[in-house]
Scaffold this active site. Structure first.
Site, PDB file in Angstrom:
ATOM      1  N   ASP A   1       1.376  -7.775   2.213  1.00 54.75           N
ATOM      2  CA  ASP A   1       1.471  -6.330   2.001  1.00 54.75           C
ATOM      3  C   ASP A   1       2.930  -5.901   1.843  1.00 54.75           C
ATOM      4  O   ASP A   1       3.545  -5.361   2.755  1.00 54.75           O
ATOM      5  CB  ASP A   1       0.818  -5.606   3.194  1.00 54.75           C
ATOM      6  CG  ASP A   1       0.484  -4.161   2.875  1.00 54.75           C
ATOM      7  OD1 ASP A   1       0.994  -3.638   1.869  1.00 54.75           O
ATOM      8  OD2 ASP A   1      -0.288  -3.553   3.628  1.00 54.75           O
TER       9      ASP A   1
ATOM     10  N   HIS B 135       0.818  -1.214   0.000  1.00 52.33           N
ATOM     11  CA  HIS B 135       0.000   0.000   0.000  1.00 52.33           C
ATOM     12  C   HIS B 135       0.854   1.267   0.000  1.00 52.33           C
ATOM     13  O   HIS B 135       0.368   2.343  -0.369  1.00 52.33           O
ATOM     14  CB  HIS B 135      -1.017  -0.016   1.148  1.00 52.33           C
ATOM     15  CG  HIS B 135      -0.482   0.230   2.510  1.00 52.33           C
ATOM     16  ND1 HIS B 135      -0.193  -0.782   3.406  1.00 52.33           N
ATOM     17  CD2 HIS B 135      -0.216   1.380   3.174  1.00 52.33           C
ATOM     18  CE1 HIS B 135       0.212  -0.263   4.543  1.00 52.33           C
ATOM     19  NE2 HIS B 135       0.220   1.045   4.427  1.00 52.33           N
TER      20      HIS B 135
ATOM     21  N   SER C 143       3.925   2.377   8.236  1.00 58.32           N
ATOM     22  CA  SER C 143       3.713   1.377   7.187  1.00 58.32           C
ATOM     23  C   SER C 143       5.006   1.139   6.427  1.00 58.32           C
ATOM     24  O   SER C 143       5.644   2.082   5.951  1.00 58.32           O
ATOM     25  CB  SER C 143       2.636   1.846   6.217  1.00 58.32           C
ATOM     26  OG  SER C 143       1.381   1.882   6.841  1.00 58.32           O
TER      27      SER C 143
END
Length: 707
Positions: free
Chosen positions: A221, A85, A643
């Protein structure tokens, strides 16, 4: 022993096997000794200099990924791991209906096939130091606007000084502890970063919004990029076909050993923003205004986007990045408000503030730096609620919501560089680049109409621009008719139109609307500005009061997108009799994949079902459980911006990438829940397994050389 060391010793005496959360996002250059000692007690095995300071320190391999995420260098040729992402925008930008890398994935089999990315960069932190004394002297008695200007000037001065030594460096000055301290950080940016590998979105975003902020998770991810450098200097360089892979001085070793329950785990990255020193009044405003507005307005926006995206693959590619970004914090705001209420956070904060007040009352010598006025703070927040509400709705309704209104803003704000010769009798002009492939006209019109209507329904009348009188009198409050007229009469979306600084341009109804909306926003800012400064001053005192009242304890500053370390253990949590377990395994994703026909978020390519149903996962299987472990939990303290942060074991080896938090930790930006807050990471063995068995990326695996 120091008092802080005694505190740590007391905690250890409670039992070394007890599961506990180690709250804190710690700056590395001044990591408190007590914190390092606690890390060692929990299983960290390296000298403190190996965190920061040594030539081969772990922090040297951690990167700021393009100003919004984190990442880590994992090879001698500048290979970078971050989240899928985090790479989403870059992957999406390369995708077309004919070559949909978002849908189908991508692997560059050679250096020549690695894809450059406009405006993407990575940044290395080289140094950090405390310059509070210098800044405090300069900004004493100044308001927020003056302080910002002074800090900008000092930043430029320090950057000029460091560039005289090394032109590839720059300096940023950031406030810490609510402005009670200021640190200067030296960075080196690399602007040539290329896409190397990504799995299909169905795996990189497996579970979609259904699983977002939830546990258990099975998302792979991750995405892989490479830093390129000047072939002569191995330093930063703008994109050139002649650039070569960057040769870092050190990189993170990738481990196949895995982890066990209660093993030490550490995350280093760039957490974006927390407000843990925020007052109870500030939390209430965030719950009732910022979060509530974000949920209400995005309900409408997301529904419009999804309807158009479902109709057309081209529209999906155009808006997918915008949709994912909006949906992420739409759900985050809902979860945060739920957590605030479920744990009674506002009440807890108010009780703690009463404790601070008693401490202040007992002080014999008054200290203006901590003498917070709670009654004044309450009144200021009450007075700021209305402009705060309008500001929130204005941003959600108009800023970067439609191509039409954004172009109006760009002209109004002077954001587009004028073109043409200066001696032209007609003057220079504004010409928008042809980006017609990036947006959908019908969607744009419906979004503009919906947001104009929603804004009017939720803000006081004095904050409506003049155009709303026209909408009422000429169009009977029919926003669709008004927008149809607006788009037909304005030249804002006409390809190749030149906007000169003349009456014709100023009479354009789209530009007039943009001017009116900007004027409203300036009024909101003016209404809020004086209260904002006063609120910030009281919140600053509150932060300092907490630090001084608890001076026997180490305190970390709120996140501000500077490098931070958090640590703790691998482990799950108990909630209502539910045992989360500390990892998910391949069989769990297979079960979800079987639901793919009914639930789109669980739909994947057939090959993925085959790969995840394998009988033998070889060297990627966990040696303790024998399973292919996908995602895992730690109690590391993270937030947005983390992230892509590397997750290390006690030996400083990479075991995963942080990508999310659990639903029950969504209030952690303002309060860290020691029992429930968890960081969700993708197991690095899962990453490598897909690179190997799906991507057949032998050249990358050999380069990484996992052990």
């Amino acid at each position: 022993m120091k008092k802080s060391t005694l505190l740590i010793a007391g905690l250890l005496a409670l039992g070394s096997t007890a599961m506990r959360a180690d709250e804190g996002m710690w700056t590395l250059y001044n990591l408190p000794e007590a914190v390092y000692e606690q890390m060692v007690a929990e299983g960290f095995q390296l000298p403190q200099a190996m965190l920061y300071g040594a030539p081969n320190a772990i922090s040297n391999s951690v990167i700021n990924f393009s100003g919004y995420c984190s990442g880590v260098v994992v090879s001698p040729n500048g290979l970078v791991f971050t989240n899928h992402h985090c790479g989403f925008s870059a992957i999406n930008a390369h995708s077309t209906v004919e070559h949909d890398y978002m849908k189908n994935g991508f692997y560059a089999k050679t250096y020549a096939e690695e894809l450059p990315n406009k405006d993407l960069f990575v940044s290395f932190m080289k140094k950090q130091e405390d310059i509070t004394a210098r800044v405090s002297k300069l900004v004493a008695g100044k308001n927020s606007e003056q302080t910002e200007a002074i800090i900008d000037s000092l930043t430029n001065h320090l950057t000029d000084s460091i560039k005289a030594i090394d032109k590839t460096l720059h300096i940023s000055i950031d406030p810490f502890y609510e402005g009670n301290k200021y640190y200067a950080t030296t960075y080196q940016d690399f602007p040539d970063v290329r896409l190397v590998f990504t799995v299909p979105k169905s795996m990189g975003k497996f579970g979609g919004e259904t699983d977002n902020w939830m546990w258990p998770r099975q998302t792979s991810d991750f995405s892989v990029f490479r830093i390129y450098a000047d072939p002569k200097t191995n330093g930063p360089a703008a994109y050139s076909k002649d650039n070569v892979p960057y040769k870092p001085a050190n990189w993170a070793p990738v481990s196949l050993e895995g982890y066990k329950d209660k093993d030490f785990a550490m995350t280093i990255g760039y957490p974006g923003s927390t407000n843990r020193y925020l007052s109870s009044y500030g939390i209430q405003q965030r719950r009732d205004i910022n979060n509530a507005v974000q949920v209400q307005a995005r309900d409408i926006k997301l529904a419009i986007l999804k309807r158009y995206m479902d109709k057309s693959e081209k529209t999906r590619i155009q808006y997918e990045d915008k949709y994912v970004g909006a949906a992420n914090y739409w759900k985050n705001s809902m979860g945060m408000n739920k957590c605030i209420d479920s744990i009674g956070l506002i009440r807890q904060k108010a009780e703690y503030e009463a404790k601070i007040q008693r401490w202040l009352d007992e002080k014999k010598v008054k200290d203006p730096s901590v003498d917070v006025d709670f009654a004044k703070l309450s009144r200021l927040y009450q007075e700021s609620n209305e402009p705060a509400l309008v500001q929130a709705y204005w941003r959600e309704s108009f800023w970067k919501v439609s191509e039409f209104i954004q172009r109006a803003f760009d002209i109004t704000r002077g954001a587009i560089e004028p073109q043409g010769p200066e001696n032209d009798p007609k003057g220079q002009y504004i010409l928008f680049k042809d980006n017609s492939n990036d947006w959908n006209l019908a969607l744009d019109k419906e979004m503009t109409a919906a947001m104009l209507k929603n804004y009017a329904e939720h803000v006081p009348a004095q904050y409506l621009p003049e155009a709303y009188n026209e909408i009422k009198t000429k169009f009977g409050n029919n926003y669709k008719k008004y927008v149809d007229w607006l788009y037909s009469k304005s030249m804002l979306l006409v390809k190749g139109h030149k906007f000169y600084n003349d009456e014709k341009t100023l009479e354009d109804p789209g530009i007039l609307l943009g001017v009116q909306l900007v004027m409203v926003y300036q009024k909101v800012l003016a209404d809020y500005a004086t209260k904002e400064d006063a609120i910030a001053n009281e919140e600053k005192k509150l932060c300092e009061a907490k630090v001084q009242m608890e001076m026997d304890m180490p305190h970390y500053s709120d996140a501000n997108f500077t490098m931070r370390l958090s640590y703790g253990q691998v482990g799950g949590y108990m909630l209502g009799g539910f045992d989360s377990n500390y990892y998910t395994a391949a069989e769990s994703i297979v079960e979800k994949m079987k639901k793919g026909k009914k639930l789109e978020d669980y739909k994947v390519e057939p090959v993925m079902m085959e790969l995840m149903s394998a009988k033998d996962f070889g060297r990627y299987a966990d040696k303790t459980t024998g399973k292919m472990q996908l995602c895992f939990l730690t109690n590391n303290d993270i937030t947005g911006g983390n992230s892509g942060s590397p997750m290390f074991d006690g030996k400083g080896r990479l075991i995963g990438l942080a990508f999310d938090g659990n639903w029950d930790s969504l209030s952690s930006d303002i309060n860290f829940d020691r029992k429930l807050a968890r960081c969700i990471g993708v197991d690095i063995r899962y990453v490598l397994y897909l690179m190997d068995k799906w991507g057949h990326a032998d050249r990358l695996l050999n380069e990484i050389n996992p052990q």
